[in-house]
Design an enzyme around this catalytic site. Structure first.
Site, PDB file in Angstrom:
ATOM      1  N   LYS A   1      29.606 -15.981  16.648  1.00 48.73           N
ATOM      2  CA  LYS A   1      30.776 -15.132  16.372  1.00 48.73           C
ATOM      3  C   LYS A   1      32.048 -15.806  16.899  1.00 48.73           C
ATOM      4  O   LYS A   1      33.083 -15.813  16.234  1.00 48.73           O
ATOM      5  CB  LYS A   1      30.568 -13.742  17.012  1.00 48.73           C
ATOM      6  CG  LYS A   1      29.510 -12.934  16.271  1.00 48.73           C
ATOM      7  CD  LYS A   1      29.070 -11.682  17.031  1.00 48.73           C
ATOM      8  CE  LYS A   1      27.859 -11.060  16.325  1.00 48.73           C
ATOM      9  NZ  LYS A   1      27.262  -9.944  17.061  1.00 48.73           N
TER      10      LYS A   1
ATOM     11  N   GLN B   1      27.458  -6.561  22.513  1.00 47.05           N
ATOM     12  CA  GLN B   1      26.268  -7.182  21.924  1.00 47.05           C
ATOM     13  C   GLN B   1      25.012  -6.421  22.355  1.00 47.05           C
ATOM     14  O   GLN B   1      24.773  -6.217  23.544  1.00 47.05           O
ATOM     15  CB  GLN B   1      26.179  -8.654  22.345  1.00 47.05           C
ATOM     16  CG  GLN B   1      25.050  -9.413  21.694  1.00 47.05           C
ATOM     17  CD  GLN B   1      25.212  -9.555  20.172  1.00 47.05           C
ATOM     18  OE1 GLN B   1      26.269  -9.866  19.670  1.00 47.05           O
ATOM     19  NE2 GLN B   1      24.131  -9.317  19.445  1.00 47.05           N
TER      20      GLN B   1
ATOM     21  N   ASP C   1      31.987  -3.156  14.874  1.00 44.21           N
ATOM     22  CA  ASP C   1      30.557  -3.198  14.530  1.00 44.21           C
ATOM     23  C   ASP C   1      30.184  -1.983  13.662  1.00 44.21           C
ATOM     24  O   ASP C   1      29.099  -1.947  13.075  1.00 44.21           O
ATOM     25  CB  ASP C   1      29.696  -3.174  15.807  1.00 44.21           C
ATOM     26  CG  ASP C   1      29.094  -4.540  16.118  1.00 44.21           C
ATOM     27  OD1 ASP C   1      29.058  -5.392  15.220  1.00 44.21           O
ATOM     28  OD2 ASP C   1      28.651  -4.734  17.274  1.00 44.21           O
TER      29      ASP C   1
END
Ligand code: NAD
Length: 288
Positions: free
Chosen positions: A52, A96, A119
């Protein structure tokens, strides 16, 4: 059979994002800023966050990774999230997953400001997505839709069988494909589905997202079906420097000859997931 090249589609979308960012910079605007919080030392999570970070650099985003020790307490993580929610320099951030066992993931997700939830995991974004309202759609389902769009794969009236009902892949992609514009007739299968093989064999489009290496075999696939393989499992492989190789949920070699389109693993859905995160971050920046 045509291979769906996720790397090629991701590269095309990456160029589009980079162009938009260059235009923003030319107008004197601040570039989008994505922050990733990584708690602990999980190997796969470190790899994903590294990808990322690299992609942010490629499209011209600013990127920050907050690496926190595995023993970070839930309260400390919530404090960090509150700080990022209020930081005007941050357009979007992700935590994450998975998190260490002592932290309640749902509590963490719900603490994120939905406007910075790139997200797309916050219940507000999920709810809006289900209602077909503008929302941050989680990256993997969005990536799958972008692949279908890029290859102009017809979806209206097609029977789409999704294997898996997780909140991050199966359930949202099943919902999205049932919506106006995609117009699939969707069946969502899961670990309690009876006669799974027979159900999957009725799919014009099969999306495998169960996380079981090479589970979907040729006998389960209708000739001419479109097969999207989301699964990523690390299988030990002494011949690889890393000691493992990545395997999808589909037994590629025997399924591919029966399909009209199929995604490989790696190089299919994986590269798209990161691009969708970048698309969400760009949008978060534009909405602020
Ligand atoms: P998950 O474990 O949360 O969910 C798996 C789902 O599969 C569950 O709903 C379960 O009911 C169903 N399932 C399990 N065994 C089954 C069986 N035998 N028959 C039918 N259904 C069964 O997993 P997830 O987070 O949705 O991820 C699924 C896979 O996709 C994993 O391999 C994961 O690594 C991969 N993944 C890939 C990407 C990507 O970018 N390509 C992103 C997210 C997840």
């Amino acid at each position: 059979m045509q291979l769906i090249d996720g790397k090629e589609v991701a590269a095309a979308l990456r160029r589009e994002i980079a162009t938009e960012v260059a235009e923003m910079v030319a107008r004197g605007e601040r570039t989008p800023h994505l922050v990733a919080i990584l708690v602990g030392n999980d190997g796969a999570s470190q790899t994903y966050v590294g990808h990322k970070e690299k992609c942010c650099g490629e499209v011209g985003f600013r990127s920050t990774v907050l690496r926190l020790p595995a023993e970070t307490g839930e309260a400390d993580l919530l404090d960090e999230i509150e700080r990022l929610n209020g930081d005007d320099d941050v357009d979007g951030f992700i935590v994450q997953l998975p998190l260490p066992k002592h932290i309640d993931e749902q509590k963490i997700i719900e603490a994120i400001d939905p406007r910075k939830d790139v997200d797309g995991f916050h219940p507000e974004n999920v709810g809006r997505m289900v209602m077909g309202l503008p929302a941050f759609v989680s990256a993997t389902p969005d990536g799958i839709l972008q692949l279908l769009r890029y290859y102009k794969i017809p979806t209206a009236g097609k029977h789409c069988v999704v294997i898996g009902r997780s909140n991050i892949v199966g359930r949202p992609v099943a919902n999205l494909l049932s919506q106006k514009g995609w117009d699939c007739t969707v069946t969502m299968c899961h670990s309690r589905t009876e006669n799974l093989a027979e159900v999957v064999a009725t799919g014009d489009i099969v999306i495998a997202a169960l996380g079981k290496a090479e589970f979907v075999i040729a006998d389960m696939i209708k000739p001419g079906a479109v097969v999207i393989d989301v699964g990523i499992t690390r299988v030990p492989d002494p011949q690889k420097k890393s000691g493992f190789r990545l395997v999808g949920d589909v037994k590629f070699d025997e399924v591919a000859p029966k399909c009209s389109y199929i995604t490989p693993v790696p190089g299919g859905v994986g590269p798209m997931t990161i691009i969708s995160l970048m698309r969400n971050t760009l949008r978060a920046r534009q909405l602020r």
